[in-house]
Design a protein around this motif. Structure first.
Motif, PDB file in Angstrom:
ATOM      1  N   PRO A 263      17.078 -10.264  -6.194  1.00  0.00           N
ATOM      2  CA  PRO A 263      16.070 -10.192  -7.259  1.00  0.00           C
ATOM      3  C   PRO A 263      14.676 -10.623  -6.808  1.00  0.00           C
ATOM      4  CG  PRO A 263      17.569 -12.054  -7.596  1.00  0.00           C
ATOM      5  CD  PRO A 263      18.151 -11.223  -6.504  1.00  0.00           C
ATOM      6  N   ASP A 264      14.582 -11.287  -5.657  1.00  0.00           N
ATOM      7  CA  ASP A 264      13.275 -11.710  -5.165  1.00  0.00           C
ATOM      8  C   ASP A 264      12.562 -10.624  -4.380  1.00  0.00           C
ATOM      9  OD1 ASP A 264      15.198 -11.847  -3.110  1.00  0.00           O
ATOM     10  OD2 ASP A 264      13.963 -13.265  -1.970  1.00  0.00           O
ATOM     11  N   ALA A 265      13.247  -9.503  -4.124  1.00  0.00           N
ATOM     12  CA  ALA A 265      12.662  -8.435  -3.312  1.00  0.00           C
ATOM     13  C   ALA A 265      11.817  -7.500  -4.162  1.00  0.00           C
ATOM     14  CB  ALA A 265      13.761  -7.649  -2.610  1.00  0.00           C
ATOM     15  N   ASP A 266      10.744  -7.043  -3.578  1.00  0.00           N
ATOM     16  CA  ASP A 266       9.887  -6.053  -4.218  1.00  0.00           C
ATOM     17  C   ASP A 266      10.547  -4.678  -4.088  1.00  0.00           C
ATOM     18  OD1 ASP A 266       7.056  -5.300  -5.258  1.00  0.00           O
ATOM     19  OD2 ASP A 266       7.376  -3.977  -3.532  1.00  0.00           O
ATOM     20  N   LEU A 267      10.516  -3.892  -5.173  1.00  0.00           N
ATOM     21  CA  LEU A 267      11.181  -2.589  -5.166  1.00  0.00           C
ATOM     22  C   LEU A 267      10.607  -1.675  -4.084  1.00  0.00           C
ATOM     23  CD1 LEU A 267      13.361  -0.888  -6.502  1.00  0.00           C
ATOM     24  CD2 LEU A 267      11.650  -0.088  -8.150  1.00  0.00           C
ATOM     25  N   ALA A 268       9.298  -1.703  -3.894  1.00  0.00           N
ATOM     26  CA  ALA A 268       8.678  -0.858  -2.870  1.00  0.00           C
ATOM     27  C   ALA A 268       9.158  -1.253  -1.477  1.00  0.00           C
ATOM     28  CB  ALA A 268       7.160  -0.967  -2.964  1.00  0.00           C
ATOM     29  N   GLU A 269       9.329  -2.565  -1.252  1.00  0.00           N
ATOM     30  CA  GLU A 269       9.837  -3.037   0.042  1.00  0.00           C
ATOM     31  C   GLU A 269      11.259  -2.543   0.277  1.00  0.00           C
ATOM     32  OE1 GLU A 269      10.454  -7.303   2.409  1.00  0.00           O
ATOM     33  OE2 GLU A 269      10.321  -7.265   0.217  1.00  0.00           O
ATOM     34  N   LEU A 270      12.076  -2.582  -0.766  1.00  0.00           N
ATOM     35  CA  LEU A 270      13.443  -2.096  -0.640  1.00  0.00           C
ATOM     36  C   LEU A 270      13.490  -0.598  -0.376  1.00  0.00           C
ATOM     37  CD1 LEU A 270      15.417  -4.024  -3.416  1.00  0.00           C
ATOM     38  CD2 LEU A 270      15.945  -4.005  -0.974  1.00  0.00           C
ATOM     39  N   GLU A 271      12.666   0.152  -1.078  1.00  0.00           N
ATOM     40  CA  GLU A 271      12.636   1.606  -0.873  1.00  0.00           C
ATOM     41  C   GLU A 271      12.197   1.958   0.546  1.00  0.00           C
ATOM     42  OE1 GLU A 271      11.508   4.133  -4.535  1.00  0.00           O
ATOM     43  OE2 GLU A 271      10.323   2.297  -4.741  1.00  0.00           O
ATOM     44  N   GLU A 272      11.224   1.232   1.043  1.00  0.00           N
ATOM     45  CA  GLU A 272      10.754   1.472   2.415  1.00  0.00           C
ATOM     46  C   GLU A 272      11.851   1.174   3.425  1.00  0.00           C
ATOM     47  OE1 GLU A 272       7.272  -0.133   5.488  1.00  0.00           O
ATOM     48  OE2 GLU A 272       7.313  -0.807   3.395  1.00  0.00           O
ATOM     49  N   ARG A 273      12.550   0.056   3.237  1.00  0.00           N
ATOM     50  CA  ARG A 273      13.622  -0.319   4.154  1.00  0.00           C
ATOM     51  C   ARG A 273      14.782   0.663   4.053  1.00  0.00           C
ATOM     52  NH1 ARG A 273      14.702  -1.101   8.559  1.00  0.00           N
ATOM     53  NH2 ARG A 273      12.511  -1.694   8.440  1.00  0.00           N
ATOM     54  N   PHE A 274      15.056   1.163   2.840  1.00  0.00           N
ATOM     55  CA  PHE A 274      16.118   2.136   2.606  1.00  0.00           C
ATOM     56  C   PHE A 274      15.837   3.423   3.373  1.00  0.00           C
ATOM     57  CE2 PHE A 274      18.940   3.693  -1.184  1.00  0.00           C
ATOM     58  CZ  PHE A 274      19.955   3.970  -0.296  1.00  0.00           C
ATOM     59  N   ALA A 275      14.637   3.937   3.259  1.00  0.00           N
ATOM     60  CA  ALA A 275      14.273   5.168   3.957  1.00  0.00           C
ATOM     61  C   ALA A 275      14.375   4.991   5.468  1.00  0.00           C
ATOM     62  CB  ALA A 275      12.859   5.593   3.563  1.00  0.00           C
ATOM     63  N   ALA A 276      13.932   3.836   5.972  1.00  0.00           N
ATOM     64  CA  ALA A 276      13.989   3.580   7.409  1.00  0.00           C
ATOM     65  C   ALA A 276      15.429   3.495   7.893  1.00  0.00           C
ATOM     66  CB  ALA A 276      13.245   2.286   7.733  1.00  0.00           C
ATOM     67  N   LEU A 277      16.293   2.880   7.103  1.00  0.00           N
ATOM     68  CA  LEU A 277      17.693   2.750   7.486  1.00  0.00           C
ATOM     69  C   LEU A 277      18.378   4.113   7.539  1.00  0.00           C
ATOM     70  CD1 LEU A 277      19.998   0.739   8.106  1.00  0.00           C
ATOM     71  CD2 LEU A 277      20.466   0.652   5.655  1.00  0.00           C
ATOM     72  N   LEU A 278      18.118   4.943   6.548  1.00  0.00           N
ATOM     73  CA  LEU A 278      18.726   6.281   6.516  1.00  0.00           C
ATOM     74  C   LEU A 278      18.197   7.183   7.628  1.00  0.00           C
ATOM     75  CD1 LEU A 278      18.719   6.982   2.662  1.00  0.00           C
ATOM     76  CD2 LEU A 278      20.677   6.392   4.092  1.00  0.00           C
ATOM     77  N   ALA A 279      17.033   6.849   8.156  1.00  0.00           N
ATOM     78  CA  ALA A 279      16.447   7.649   9.234  1.00  0.00           C
ATOM     79  C   ALA A 279      17.011   7.295  10.609  1.00  0.00           C
ATOM     80  CB  ALA A 279      14.932   7.460   9.242  1.00  0.00           C
ATOM     81  N   GLU A 280      17.804   6.227  10.687  1.00  0.00           N
ATOM     82  CA  GLU A 280      18.396   5.851  11.974  1.00  0.00           C
ATOM     83  C   GLU A 280      19.315   6.976  12.461  1.00  0.00           C
ATOM     84  OE1 GLU A 280      17.852   3.368  13.871  1.00  0.00           O
ATOM     85  OE2 GLU A 280      16.765   1.927  12.608  1.00  0.00           O
ATOM     86  N   PRO A 281      19.337   7.243  13.782  1.00  0.00           N
ATOM     87  CA  PRO A 281      20.085   8.398  14.309  1.00  0.00           C
ATOM     88  C   PRO A 281      21.590   8.332  14.102  1.00  0.00           C
ATOM     89  CG  PRO A 281      19.300   6.975  16.081  1.00  0.00           C
ATOM     90  CD  PRO A 281      18.621   6.509  14.827  1.00  0.00           C
ATOM     91  N   TYR A 282      22.135   7.126  13.881  1.00  0.00           N
ATOM     92  CA  TYR A 282      23.580   6.997  13.713  1.00  0.00           C
ATOM     93  C   TYR A 282      24.019   7.236  12.277  1.00  0.00           C
ATOM     94  CZ  TYR A 282      21.769   2.339  12.555  1.00  0.00           C
ATOM     95  OH  TYR A 282      21.039   1.304  12.034  1.00  0.00           O
TER      96      TYR A 282
END
Length: 427
Positions: A263-282
């Protein structure tokens, strides 16, 4: 005040860390105290019962996925958590058997239907102090699993001491070492009538602080279930990776993750991290159930586990150096990036499995509630012998209700349903 075990022996653990609540005669076989702890948990009936308790899907549920890959149960999750924790703990200088014992036992008190059953039993148990899976685990380890009985005489008077694990093993298994009165976000790990053993375990320890091995266990639990629950949900057909390519869909999942896990995380920060994680080659873009896609999925899970564990190991070593880290000599450091990624993985499963299957979950909670009412109404005859004795010996209604709650918590998913039918339940 810090525990005296922060001044460990050369092996990292002091004599008091290896002490047991009830003294035992010396054993002949050449095993360490922590090897004995691990063996006691591994051979316990309470651990075996986890094989028929919910992790993602109820064991025995009708699922096409069962013909391809068996879905995890609470037991297989505990075994996987133990493997992750043993390796991570060993790399940081912990006794591997101690960490494994804690990981094996961390869910040993969980009731039928997983966290859903936990929520229902908490409502049932409010008159006797509530229900919490972690507090129930301590109760199983120190009271309910019939392995050891203390000798007659004070302070235990011949009572069951459960598995009679070492002080360090019990401490390592306690995620939330505080009672209901000090609950944090509804979480606590000690019932009031289990305070004596908790006080012995925690003697001299700063209130609210968890030992290093418990922190390793906690992160290993998060790693194992975030990754493997996602895998099971995908195999069972609850999740379609292709949907996550849509930013709007990712925002919904990120919102769920923020609400439930960070709950302490900013939604935009989570969305950015989500997109980066899904972009990983594995990260695969689809799952089709073929051998190749199964292999790709296994590669994803093993890579994520390695990513989470190496991040924690590297950050912790950077802070403390190469010395062995045990008990209260250090804090496990997990970088924020990996904590957010972990929360997002849990958010995916929560969004597509727990929230979207609320109708089934509501029926499960009703079943637990009815089962408690029927069991209490017919007690002690509706209780198994061990719980019947506790019911009959209880000094008040709260104690009698606790015996009923202990009985229900011990059941598997299927045995809870069978007992409910036997007693005439309608849910």
């Amino acid at each position: 005040m810090t525990s005296t075990s922060t001044h460990p022996s050369p092996g990292g653990y002091a004599r008091r860390d290896r002490e047991r609540w009830a003294r035992e005669p010396a054993k002949r076989r050449d095993r360490t105290a922590f090897e004995r702890d691990r063996a006691r948990v591994l051979h316990s009936a309470a651990l075996r019962r986890l094989a028929a308790k919910t992790q993602v899907a109820s064991p025995g549920a009708d699922s096409a996925a069962d013909t391809v890959q068996s879905l995890r149960t609470r037991l297989t999750h505990s075994l996987e958590c133990a493997q992750v924790g043993r390796e991570l703990g060993k790399s940081l200088g912990c006794d591997p058997d101690l960490v494994e014992a804690a990981c094996l036992s961390h869910d040993i008190g969980h009731p039928p239907f997983g966290h859903n059953g936990e929520a229902a039993l908490d409502v049932v148990a409010r008159p006797c102090g509530g229900f919490e899976g972690n507090a129930q685990s301590l109760r199983v380890l120190t009271r309910l699993e019939p392995k050891s009985f203390a000798p007659d005489g004070p302070p235990l008077y011949g009572r069951s001491v459960g598995l009679n694990l070492t002080r360090a093993a019990l401490d390592a298994a306690m995620k939330y070492p505080w009672p209901l009165a000090e609950a944090v976000n509804g979480k606590f790990g000690i019932y009031d009538d289990d305070m004596p053993v908790a006080a012995w375990v925690r003697e001299g320890v700063e209130p609210g602080r968890t030992c290093f091995e418990a922190q390793v266990m906690d992160w290993s639990d998060d790693v194992a279930y975030s990754v493997h629950d996602l895998e099971d949900a995908l195999v069972a057909g609850h999740i379609d990776f292709a949907r996550l390519a849509d930013p709007a869909e990712r925002r919904l999942v990120a919102t769920t993750a923020a609400k439930l896990y960070c709950p302490d995380a900013d939604l935009a920060e989570l969305e950015e991290r989500f997109a980066a994680l899904l972009a990983e080659p594995y990260w695969p873009d689809r799952y089709e159930g073929t051998p190749r896609s199964l292999a790709a999925l296994k590669n994803l899970t093993s890579t994520l586990i390695g990513r989470f564990c190496m991040a924690a190991e590297t950050a912790t070593r950077a802070a403390y150096g190469d010395r062995p880290l045990t008990r209260y000599a250090a804090e496990l450091i997990v970088p924020r990036v990996q904590r957010l990624e972990n929360a997002l993985l849990k958010g995916i499963t929560a969004h597509y499995v727990w929230i979207s299957h609320e109708e089934v979950r509501a029926r499960q909670r009703t079943l637990i509630t009815e089962l408690a009412e029927l069991t209490l109404a017919g007690a002690p005859g509706t209780l198994e012998p061990g719980f019947r004795a506790a019911f009959e010996d209880a000094p008040d209604d709260a104690g009698r209700l606790r015996a009923v709650v202990d009985q229900i918590a011990s059941l598997t998913d299927l045995s809870a349903m069978a007992r409910h039918r036997l007693l005439g339940g309608t849910a």
